[in-house]
Design a protein around this motif. Structure first.
Motif, mmCIF file in Angstrom:
data_model
loop_
_atom_site.group_PDB
_atom_site.id
_atom_site.type_symbol
_atom_site.label_atom_id
_atom_site.label_comp_id
_atom_site.label_asym_id
_atom_site.label_seq_id
_atom_site.Cartn_x
_atom_site.Cartn_y
_atom_site.Cartn_z
ATOM 1 N N LEU A 1 -27.225 16.996 -57.782
ATOM 2 C CA LEU A 1 -26.527 18.229 -58.136
ATOM 3 C C LEU A 1 -27.485 19.362 -58.471
ATOM 4 N N ARG A 2 -28.747 19.168 -58.114
ATOM 5 C CA ARG A 2 -29.710 20.193 -58.497
ATOM 6 C C ARG A 2 -29.593 21.462 -57.655
ATOM 7 N N GLY A 3 -28.862 21.370 -56.547
ATOM 8 C CA GLY A 3 -28.628 22.565 -55.739
ATOM 9 C C GLY A 3 -29.874 23.065 -55.038
ATOM 10 N N ILE A 4 -30.832 22.162 -54.806
ATOM 11 C CA ILE A 4 -32.040 22.581 -54.092
ATOM 12 C C ILE A 4 -32.185 21.754 -52.814
ATOM 13 N N GLY A 5 -33.283 21.967 -52.099
ATOM 14 C CA GLY A 5 -33.515 21.207 -50.877
ATOM 15 C C GLY A 5 -32.991 21.958 -49.673
ATOM 16 N N PRO A 6 -33.339 21.459 -48.453
ATOM 17 C CA PRO A 6 -32.951 22.152 -47.226
ATOM 18 C C PRO A 6 -31.434 22.337 -47.098
ATOM 19 N N ASP A 7 -31.020 23.496 -46.623
ATOM 20 C CA ASP A 7 -29.610 23.819 -46.350
ATOM 21 C C ASP A 7 -28.692 23.577 -47.544
ATOM 22 N N ASP B 1 -31.669 16.149 -46.820
ATOM 23 C CA ASP B 1 -32.998 15.569 -46.911
ATOM 24 C C ASP B 1 -32.965 14.053 -46.701
ATOM 25 N N LEU B 2 -32.347 13.623 -45.605
ATOM 26 C CA LEU B 2 -32.242 12.187 -45.331
ATOM 27 C C LEU B 2 -33.612 11.558 -45.135
#
Lengths: 180, 349
Positions: B14-20, B132-133
């Motif tokens: 739930l950090r709301g970061i990462g790609p897309d 981010d799989l």
């Protein structure tokens, strides 16, 4: 019983759901059940599988004459059909003939390709190389060059090993031929 | 570390970061593994299950990735705690329903969790924020290797990793991505997309089992097939498909902004207004409204709003989280009051 949603058609799908510790029962007609769609899918997963298994029994009546009990854990194939869970790892071998058509149907394949626990006897170097090449491609795509270099070296190492092994087999054959 | 510590920290997913991360909430991979020589969980005796827990715990305690991890015996924790862990996606609902002889291990950062004696002896999962799989796979792959050094997994040369249900056999891998697709729903393209996904051996599900009817804009897409394709092929396949869904959602968002800007803004601001001023609100209404506000946040309609805060609201407004925050059991009516209060407090920016 009448459908809880449209209140018109007969309910043929019965669902029990536990929400906030309260048990809720839903009785739906097929049409409304379908409309509930994505949410219901997880509940239907097992039912679909079991229905599939039942169908399979009809399609392949000869399976009934094959081994019906796992020689390791004693699970009966009938029980698997009822519950949808196998008894132990050995069941896969015991029920191989019945499971193969099922796997083909639900998985589209009967052969594992992919990783295996380390230290197992499988030499599957070829598969491993193929796998590593895919990972290499991905690493290059994601610009992870360190990882790409590591994979490249690993592929090289495996290819050399494979070359040697093939060479060894040829040698062995060669010596056998000389003996003859 | 204990359960209360989890309440104080933010879930990784739930950090709301990462790609897309404007469209993809989280990426998750799970692997199913069983120990050779034991019956599968459903058929196992109490002694066997206890032995399996002991074996796995001994190994996990030595693995560096699980340093400082939380080890929980499910039968020793309250029902609210179990639901709390389900809401955080750290364990399955089924796992908590029959709590005897079940152990849950959670890494201190909540990226990894291990369920012992679920349908399979081991269900390990990694969860990452955003699309981010690949990273999720790298983490779980390394962890699986570490486990395999110490544990003898049930493995068959032809069928791969053996699982209780034949739908998981082979790789034992399920990769799933949680997407927020409000514009595809608004523009009524979602059914078409879901149908296309189903044809490609991928499955779609809702956000949670619970309150799912209203969480219509959240979809989890995962691979259905686990046999006959390698882990990286499966991940490549699902990633390619998700990439396309993301593109469709972006196009739909742009089309909405171009053709229906006033309506879209109205929808977002109304949702924000209700959330900021309601005194009683149900879980499903909350998810619906938060979905609209999140869309507004992603499209810069709402200045000063951030995805992380909205994600946090998604989780702390769930029934068990509310009760944990309040420190006591709440009736559904009391929860609706408390929920409205918490949302007002957090949105008072």
């Amino acid at each position: 019983m009448i459908c809880d949603i449209c209140h018109k058609k007969a309910a043929t799908v019965h669902l029990t759901e536990i929400v906030d510790d309260q048990m809720m029962e839903l009785h739906l007609c097929e049409e409304c059940a379908r409309e509930k769609g994505a949410q219901m899918e997880q509940h239907f997963g097992l039912a679909d599988l079991l229905a599939g298994l039942a169908d399979l029994g009809k399609q392949f009546p000869e399976t009934t004459s094959q081994i019906l009990e796992c020689n390791h854990c004693g699970l009966k194939y009938e029980d698997f059909k009822r519950i949808g869970r196998l008894g132990c790892g050995e069941c896969y071998e015991s029920f191989k003939k019945s499971l193969a058509p099922l796997l083909r149907r639900i998985q589209g394949s009967t052969r594992h390709i992919g990783k295996s626990p380390k230290g197992k006897k499988m030499p599957r170097t070829k598969l491993e190389i193929r796998e590593l090449k895919i990972r290499l491609k991905q690493a290059v795509e994601f610009e992870e060059f360190e990882e790409a270099a590591r994979l490249r070296d690993k592929i090289k190492e495996l290819e050399q090993k494979r070359g040697k092994k093939q060479g060894a087999t040829d040698e062995h054959r060669g010596s056998a031929e000389t003996k003859e | 570390m204990n359960i209360e510590d989890l309440l104080k920290q933010k879930s990784e997913w739930l950090r709301g970061i990462g790609p897309d991360s404007d469209i993809v909430v989280s990426s998750r991979i799970r692997l199913a593994r069983n120990l050779r020589g034991y019956p599968f969980t459903h058929w196992g005796g109490d002694d066997e299950k206890a032995e399996i827990i002991e074996k796995i715990v001994t190994v996990c305690e030595k693995i560096s990735r699980l340093k400082g991890a939380l080890f929980l015996r499910i039968n020793e924790i309250s029902k609210v705690d179990r639901q709390f862990l389900v809401e955080r996606h750290l364990m399955s609902r089924e796992f908590g329903a029959e709590p005897e002889h079940k152990m849950l291990i959670i890494s201190s950062d909540e990226v990894m969790s291990v369920m012992v004696n679920e349908e399979d002896h081991l269900r390990i999962q990694t969860m990452k924020s955003g699309f981010d799989l690949k990273n999720a796979w790298n983490i779980i792959d390394a962890f699986d290797e570490a486990l395999a050094k110490e544990l003898d997994f049930a493995y068959h040369d032809e069928f791969g990793y053996l699982t209780a249900c034949p739908t998981n056999v082979g790789t034992g891998m399920r990769a799933s991505v949680m997407l927020h697709l409000p514009s595809l729903v608004l523009t009524k393209q979602i059914d078409k997309i879901l149908q296309a996904i189903a044809k490609l051996s991928l499955t779609t599900r809702g956000l949670y089992g619970e309150g799912t009817e209203a969480s219509g804009n959240f979809f989890q897409i995962s691979n259905q097939v686990t046999l006959g394709r390698s882990e990286s092929e499966l991940i490549e396949h699902i990633s390619g498909m998700i990439g396309q869904v993301i593109e469709h959602e972006r196009n739909a968002r742009n089309a909405l902004l171009e053709k229906n800007e006033a309506r879209l803004k109205d929808r977002v601001w109304r949702a924000f207004g209700i959330l900021k001023s309601s005194r009683i609100i149900t879980s499903s209404e909350t998810i619906d409204l938060l979905s609209s506000v999140r869309l507004g946040c992603d499209l810069n309609i709402l200045p000063g709003m951030n995805t992380e805060l909205l994600n946090e609201l998604f989780i702390i407004t769930q029934p068990a989280h509310l009760q944990k925050l309040e420190g006591k059991k709440l009736t559904p009516e009391e929860r609706d009051l408390k929920r409205a209060q918490i949302i007002r407090e957090r949105l008072n920016i």
